[in-house]
Design a protein around this motif. Structure first.
Motif, PDB file in Angstrom:
ATOM      1  N   ALA A 117       0.820  -1.212   0.000  1.00 32.52           N
ATOM      2  CA  ALA A 117       0.000   0.000   0.000  1.00 32.52           C
ATOM      3  C   ALA A 117       0.852   1.260   0.000  1.00 32.52           C
ATOM      4  O   ALA A 117       0.392   2.315  -0.429  1.00 32.52           O
ATOM      5  N   GLY A 118       2.084   1.173   0.452  1.00 35.04           N
ATOM      6  CA  GLY A 118       2.911   2.365   0.494  1.00 35.04           C
ATOM      7  C   GLY A 118       4.283   2.100   1.073  1.00 35.04           C
ATOM      8  O   GLY A 118       4.592   1.012   1.539  1.00 35.04           O
ATOM      9  N   VAL A 119       5.085   3.162   1.017  1.00 33.14           N
ATOM     10  CA  VAL A 119       6.442   3.122   1.533  1.00 33.14           C
ATOM     11  C   VAL A 119       6.628   4.364   2.395  1.00 33.14           C
ATOM     12  O   VAL A 119       6.123   5.436   2.063  1.00 33.14           O
ATOM     13  N   ALA A 120       7.349   4.215   3.489  1.00 36.27           N
ATOM     14  CA  ALA A 120       7.557   5.342   4.392  1.00 36.27           C
ATOM     15  C   ALA A 120       8.959   5.289   4.983  1.00 36.27           C
ATOM     16  O   ALA A 120       9.542   4.219   5.130  1.00 36.27           O
ATOM     17  N   LEU A 121       9.483   6.445   5.310  1.00 36.81           N
ATOM     18  CA  LEU A 121      10.694   6.531   6.105  1.00 36.81           C
ATOM     19  C   LEU A 121      10.260   6.693   7.555  1.00 36.81           C
ATOM     20  O   LEU A 121       9.317   7.431   7.846  1.00 36.81           O
ATOM     21  N   ALA A 122      10.934   5.995   8.446  1.00 32.67           N
ATOM     22  CA  ALA A 122      10.551   6.031   9.854  1.00 32.67           C
ATOM     23  C   ALA A 122      11.795   5.851  10.713  1.00 32.67           C
ATOM     24  O   ALA A 122      12.895   5.609  10.200  1.00 32.67           O
ATOM     25  N   ASN A 126      13.179   3.826  14.344  1.00 31.76           N
ATOM     26  CA  ASN A 126      12.932   2.766  15.315  1.00 31.76           C
ATOM     27  C   ASN A 126      12.664   3.400  16.677  1.00 31.76           C
ATOM     28  O   ASN A 126      13.431   4.246  17.135  1.00 31.76           O
ATOM     29  N   ASN A 127      11.588   2.997  17.331  1.00 33.08           N
ATOM     30  CA  ASN A 127      11.229   3.572  18.625  1.00 33.08           C
ATOM     31  C   ASN A 127      12.252   3.292  19.712  1.00 33.08           C
ATOM     32  O   ASN A 127      12.449   4.104  20.606  1.00 33.08           O
ATOM     33  N   SER A 128      12.901   2.149  19.661  1.00 31.81           N
ATOM     34  CA  SER A 128      13.803   1.782  20.749  1.00 31.81           C
ATOM     35  C   SER A 128      15.166   2.465  20.670  1.00 31.81           C
ATOM     36  O   SER A 128      15.738   2.806  21.697  1.00 31.81           O
ATOM     37  N   ASP A 129      15.677   2.676  19.460  1.00 37.76           N
ATOM     38  CA  ASP A 129      17.014   3.266  19.371  1.00 37.76           C
ATOM     39  C   ASP A 129      17.126   4.454  18.416  1.00 37.76           C
ATOM     40  O   ASP A 129      18.198   5.023  18.257  1.00 37.76           O
ATOM     41  N   GLY A 130      16.041   4.818  17.753  1.00 38.03           N
ATOM     42  CA  GLY A 130      16.050   5.991  16.882  1.00 38.03           C
ATOM     43  C   GLY A 130      16.689   5.790  15.526  1.00 38.03           C
ATOM     44  O   GLY A 130      16.828   6.745  14.764  1.00 38.03           O
ATOM     45  N   ARG A 131      17.061   4.552  15.195  1.00 39.60           N
ATOM     46  CA  ARG A 131      17.689   4.315  13.881  1.00 39.60           C
ATOM     47  C   ARG A 131      16.665   4.472  12.774  1.00 39.60           C
ATOM     48  O   ARG A 131      15.539   3.990  12.869  1.00 39.60           O
ATOM     49  N   PRO A 132      17.058   5.131  11.678  1.00 39.10           N
ATOM     50  CA  PRO A 132      16.130   5.321  10.564  1.00 39.10           C
ATOM     51  C   PRO A 132      16.051   4.086   9.670  1.00 39.10           C
ATOM     52  O   PRO A 132      17.022   3.345   9.514  1.00 39.10           O
ATOM     53  N   PHE A 133      14.868   3.894   9.080  1.00 42.01           N
ATOM     54  CA  PHE A 133      14.670   2.793   8.145  1.00 42.01           C
ATOM     55  C   PHE A 133      13.594   3.169   7.139  1.00 42.01           C
ATOM     56  O   PHE A 133      12.823   4.100   7.345  1.00 42.01           O
ATOM     57  N   VAL A 134      13.577   2.440   6.033  1.00 39.04           N
ATOM     58  CA  VAL A 134      12.513   2.581   5.042  1.00 39.04           C
ATOM     59  C   VAL A 134      11.614   1.364   5.230  1.00 39.04           C
ATOM     60  O   VAL A 134      12.088   0.235   5.366  1.00 39.04           O
ATOM     61  N   ALA A 135      10.302   1.623   5.280  1.00 32.10           N
ATOM     62  CA  ALA A 135       9.326   0.578   5.543  1.00 32.10           C
ATOM     63  C   ALA A 135       8.387   0.418   4.361  1.00 32.10           C
ATOM     64  O   ALA A 135       7.913   1.409   3.813  1.00 32.10           O
ATOM     65  N   VAL A 136       8.132  -0.819   3.984  1.00 31.21           N
ATOM     66  CA  VAL A 136       7.126  -1.132   2.976  1.00 31.21           C
ATOM     67  C   VAL A 136       5.902  -1.606   3.748  1.00 31.21           C
ATOM     68  O   VAL A 136       5.983  -2.549   4.538  1.00 31.21           O
ATOM     69  N   LEU A 137       4.789  -0.919   3.525  1.00 28.81           N
ATOM     70  CA  LEU A 137       3.579  -1.167   4.302  1.00 28.81           C
ATOM     71  C   LEU A 137       2.498  -1.836   3.464  1.00 28.81           C
ATOM     72  O   LEU A 137       2.344  -1.530   2.282  1.00 28.81           O
ATOM     73  N   GLY A 138       1.744  -2.699   4.096  1.00 29.64           N
ATOM     74  CA  GLY A 138       0.641  -3.394   3.439  1.00 29.64           C
ATOM     75  C   GLY A 138      -0.664  -2.636   3.571  1.00 29.64           C
ATOM     76  O   GLY A 138      -0.721  -1.538   4.140  1.00 29.64           O
ATOM     77  N   ASP A 139      -1.728  -3.243   3.064  1.00 23.88           N
ATOM     78  CA  ASP A 139      -3.048  -2.613   3.048  1.00 23.88           C
ATOM     79  C   ASP A 139      -3.528  -2.168   4.423  1.00 23.88           C
ATOM     80  O   ASP A 139      -4.177  -1.143   4.553  1.00 23.88           O
ATOM     81  N   ASP A 140      -3.232  -2.924   5.449  1.00 19.31           N
ATOM     82  CA  ASP A 140      -3.668  -2.580   6.806  1.00 19.31           C
ATOM     83  C   ASP A 140      -2.557  -1.883   7.584  1.00 19.31           C
ATOM     84  O   ASP A 140      -2.526  -1.933   8.809  1.00 19.31           O
ATOM     85  N   HIS A 141      -1.626  -1.261   6.870  1.00 22.73           N
ATOM     86  CA  HIS A 141      -0.473  -0.552   7.439  1.00 22.73           C
ATOM     87  C   HIS A 141       0.450  -1.471   8.231  1.00 22.73           C
ATOM     88  O   HIS A 141       1.192  -1.022   9.096  1.00 22.73           O
ATOM     89  N   GLN A 142       0.387  -2.776   7.950  1.00 20.18           N
ATOM     90  CA  GLN A 142       1.314  -3.691   8.585  1.00 20.18           C
ATOM     91  C   GLN A 142       2.648  -3.628   7.861  1.00 20.18           C
ATOM     92  O   GLN A 142       2.698  -3.361   6.664  1.00 20.18           O
TER      93      GLN A 142
END
Length: 81
Positions: free
Chosen positions: A32-37, A39-55
């Motif tokens: 469904a989409g791609v996002a830059l985010a 990590n909550n635990s250590d703040g490291r950046p990553f690119v995420a590929v998300l599915g229809d339910d934002h999983q």
């Protein structure tokens, strides 16, 4: 996402990754989409590929430079070649 050797460290590699996601080259379904985010635990950046339910379907670590300078590329998508 936990493979430390699989870090996207430049904008060209980020674009290649985005094209592979768009073209179905990674075998992902229901993208469904791609996002830059970050990590909550250590703040490291990553690119995420998300599915229809934002999983989260797939993620790759990115360098801080790619995170800072790749936002428009992720937001607008890669250039069509």
């Amino acid at each position: 996402m936990y493979n430390e050797t699989d870090i996207i460290d430049n904008l060209q590699d980020l674009e290649t990754f985005l094209v592979a996601v768009e073209n179905g080259g990674l075998g992902l379904k229901d993208v469904a989409g791609v996002a830059l985010a970050t990590n909550n635990s250590d703040g490291r950046p990553f690119v995420a590929v998300l599915g229809d339910d934002h999983q989260l379907l797939l993620a790759r670590w990115v360098t801080q430079d790619v995170f800072d300078n790749g936002k428009d590329l992720v937001r607008n998508g890669p250039k069509k070649h």
